[in-house]
Design a protein around this motif. Structure first.
Motif, PDB file in Angstrom:
ATOM      1  N   UNK A  19       0.872  -1.228  -0.128  1.00 31.36           N
ATOM      2  CA  UNK A  19      -0.095  -0.186  -0.030  1.00 31.36           C
ATOM      3  C   UNK A  19       0.843   1.385  -0.252  1.00 31.36           C
ATOM      4  N   UNK A  20       0.445   2.438  -0.476  1.00 33.60           N
ATOM      5  CA  UNK A  20       1.159   3.754  -0.542  1.00 33.60           C
ATOM      6  C   UNK A  20       1.471   4.243   0.738  1.00 33.60           C
ATOM      7  N   UNK A  21       2.188   5.069   1.066  1.00 35.70           N
ATOM      8  CA  UNK A  21       2.579   5.944   2.052  1.00 35.70           C
ATOM      9  C   UNK A  21       1.385   6.254   2.889  1.00 35.70           C
ATOM     10  N   UNK A  22       1.249   6.082   3.978  1.00 40.27           N
ATOM     11  CA  UNK A  22      -0.006   6.551   4.792  1.00 40.27           C
ATOM     12  C   UNK A  22      -1.204   5.669   4.632  1.00 40.27           C
ATOM     13  N   UNK A  23      -0.929   4.453   3.778  1.00 38.27           N
ATOM     14  CA  UNK A  23      -2.075   3.810   3.625  1.00 38.27           C
ATOM     15  C   UNK A  23      -2.716   3.232   4.949  1.00 38.27           C
ATOM     16  N   UNK A  24      -1.725   2.587   5.869  1.00 46.73           N
ATOM     17  CA  UNK A  24      -2.118   1.998   6.921  1.00 46.73           C
ATOM     18  C   UNK A  24      -1.508   0.687   7.559  1.00 46.73           C
ATOM     19  N   UNK A  50      10.426  -2.210   5.022  1.00 47.34           N
ATOM     20  CA  UNK A  50      11.661  -2.444   3.902  1.00 47.34           C
ATOM     21  C   UNK A  50      11.660  -1.189   3.075  1.00 47.34           C
ATOM     22  N   UNK A  51      11.011  -0.256   3.369  1.00 49.42           N
ATOM     23  CA  UNK A  51      11.126   1.040   2.751  1.00 49.42           C
ATOM     24  C   UNK A  51      12.382   1.525   2.309  1.00 49.42           C
ATOM     25  N   UNK A  52      13.235   1.683   3.302  1.00 49.33           N
ATOM     26  CA  UNK A  52      14.722   2.142   3.538  1.00 49.33           C
ATOM     27  C   UNK A  52      15.855   1.261   3.079  1.00 49.33           C
ATOM     28  N   UNK A  53      15.181   0.098   2.737  1.00 45.86           N
ATOM     29  CA  UNK A  53      16.398  -1.041   2.454  1.00 45.86           C
ATOM     30  C   UNK A  53      17.152  -0.598   1.323  1.00 45.86           C
ATOM     31  N   UNK A  54      18.756  -0.561   1.266  1.00 51.21           N
ATOM     32  CA  UNK A  54      19.480  -0.101   0.221  1.00 51.21           C
ATOM     33  C   UNK A  54      19.820  -1.220  -0.655  1.00 51.21           C
ATOM     34  N   UNK A 108       7.084  -4.825   1.052  1.00 51.02           N
ATOM     35  CA  UNK A 108       7.739  -6.177   0.631  1.00 51.02           C
ATOM     36  C   UNK A 108       8.402  -6.037  -1.134  1.00 51.02           C
ATOM     37  N   UNK A 109       7.820  -5.088  -1.816  1.00 50.44           N
ATOM     38  CA  UNK A 109       8.414  -5.021  -3.051  1.00 50.44           C
ATOM     39  C   UNK A 109       9.892  -4.967  -3.103  1.00 50.44           C
ATOM     40  N   UNK A 117      10.883 -13.442  -0.646  1.00 52.19           N
ATOM     41  CA  UNK A 117       9.849 -13.788   0.183  1.00 52.19           C
ATOM     42  C   UNK A 117       9.249 -15.388  -0.158  1.00 52.19           C
ATOM     43  N   UNK A 118       8.742 -15.937   0.801  1.00 52.64           N
ATOM     44  CA  UNK A 118       8.492 -17.268   0.440  1.00 52.64           C
ATOM     45  C   UNK A 118       7.190 -17.343  -0.641  1.00 52.64           C
ATOM     46  N   UNK A 119       7.155 -18.382  -1.389  1.00 51.97           N
ATOM     47  CA  UNK A 119       6.039 -18.321  -2.286  1.00 51.97           C
ATOM     48  C   UNK A 119       4.639 -18.380  -1.683  1.00 51.97           C
ATOM     49  N   UNK A 120       4.537 -18.980  -0.223  1.00 50.16           N
ATOM     50  CA  UNK A 120       3.261 -19.117   0.326  1.00 50.16           C
ATOM     51  C   UNK A 120       2.977 -17.971   0.976  1.00 50.16           C
ATOM     52  N   UNK A 121       3.478 -16.757   0.957  1.00 49.78           N
ATOM     53  CA  UNK A 121       3.159 -15.794   1.742  1.00 49.78           C
ATOM     54  C   UNK A 121       1.846 -15.364   1.387  1.00 49.78           C
ATOM     55  N   UNK A 122       1.291 -14.559   2.544  1.00 47.48           N
ATOM     56  CA  UNK A 122      -0.176 -14.211   2.639  1.00 47.48           C
ATOM     57  C   UNK A 122      -0.055 -12.559   2.220  1.00 47.48           C
ATOM     58  N   UNK A 123      -0.728 -12.261   1.017  1.00 48.64           N
ATOM     59  CA  UNK A 123      -0.725 -11.033   0.645  1.00 48.64           C
ATOM     60  C   UNK A 123      -1.902 -10.125   1.330  1.00 48.64           C
ATOM     61  N   UNK A 124      -1.477  -8.954   1.758  1.00 44.53           N
ATOM     62  CA  UNK A 124      -2.601  -8.144   2.153  1.00 44.53           C
ATOM     63  C   UNK A 124      -2.158  -6.735   1.411  1.00 44.53           C
ATOM     64  N   UNK A 125      -3.421  -6.192   0.884  1.00 45.27           N
ATOM     65  CA  UNK A 125      -3.361  -4.914   0.169  1.00 45.27           C
ATOM     66  C   UNK A 125      -4.190  -3.706   0.775  1.00 45.27           C
ATOM     67  N   UNK A 126      -3.891  -2.735   1.121  1.00 47.37           N
ATOM     68  CA  UNK A 126      -4.657  -1.513   1.391  1.00 47.37           C
ATOM     69  C   UNK A 126      -4.534  -0.308   0.842  1.00 47.37           C
TER      70      UNK A 126
END
Ligand SMILES: Nc1ncnc2c1ncn2[C@@H]1O[C@H](COP(=O)(O)OP(=O)(O)OP(=O)(O)O)[C@@H](O)[C@H]1O
Ligand SMILES: [Mg+2]
Length: 140
Positions: free
Chosen positions: A30-35, A77-81, A107-108, A114-123
């Motif tokens: 989700x975008x910045x500030x999505x929650x 992970x936003x600031x991951x270099x 996570x992008x 990431x493991x293939x069976x990760x559960x994805x949530x989108x806000x």
């Protein structure tokens, strides 16, 4: 699901946390500030984390213990270099640890790890305080 307030998002997150039966990786997109952090905080509290839950903005990952003794990892992970920084922070081990529930904001940044069976949530933003929260189908 549609949330109309921070509190409603927290309730949705707490309900979702109670339905997690086995340790898994949960991605929060989700975008910045999505929650995403709001969701993560309520999720962790619902599993028994007491006290302040700060954002892992610079640490990349914060670790907690659930009431039932499962390790809980909250990542941002936003600031991951680069990948090297992720290895140094121990993120690969945590993501693949069978006894850890991981919540991953942005996570992008590290999708290949990431493991293939990760559960994805989108806000996503729908309005000032309205958010659309897409939860994974837990019955599959
Ligand atoms: N329905 C809602 N659900 C969640 N947060 C909401 C809602 N309505 C308004 N907000 C506000 O939106 C903000 C969400 O912030 P939060 O830190 O959780 O976002 P985030 O997705 O983690 O952002 P970042 O990408 O910067 O980490 C807070 O200020 C919160 O009060
Ligand atoms: Mg956040």
């Amino acid at each position: 699901m549609i949330s109309h307030s921070e509190q409603e998002t927290a309730t949705i997150a707490a309900d979702f946390a109670k339905r997690i039966s086995a340790p898994n990786v949960i991605t929060l997109c989700g975008d910045l500030g999505a929650g995403k952090s709001c969701f993560a905080r309520a999720f962790l509290q619902s599993l028994g984390v007491k006290g302040a839950i700060t954002s892992p903005t610079f640490s990349l990952v914060n670790l907690y213990q659930s009431e039932s003794g499962v390790q809980l990892a909250h990542m941002d992970l936003y600031r991951l270099e680069d990948d090297e920084e992720a290895y140094q922070a121990g993120i690969e081990e945590i993501l693949h640890d069978p006894n850890t529930i991981s919540l991953v904001e942005w996570p992008e940044r590290l999708s290949w790890m990431l493991p293939k069976d990760a559960l994805a949530i989108n806000i996503s933003h729908q309005g000032e305080t309205e958010r659309k929260i897409d939860l994974p189908d837990m019955n599959s």
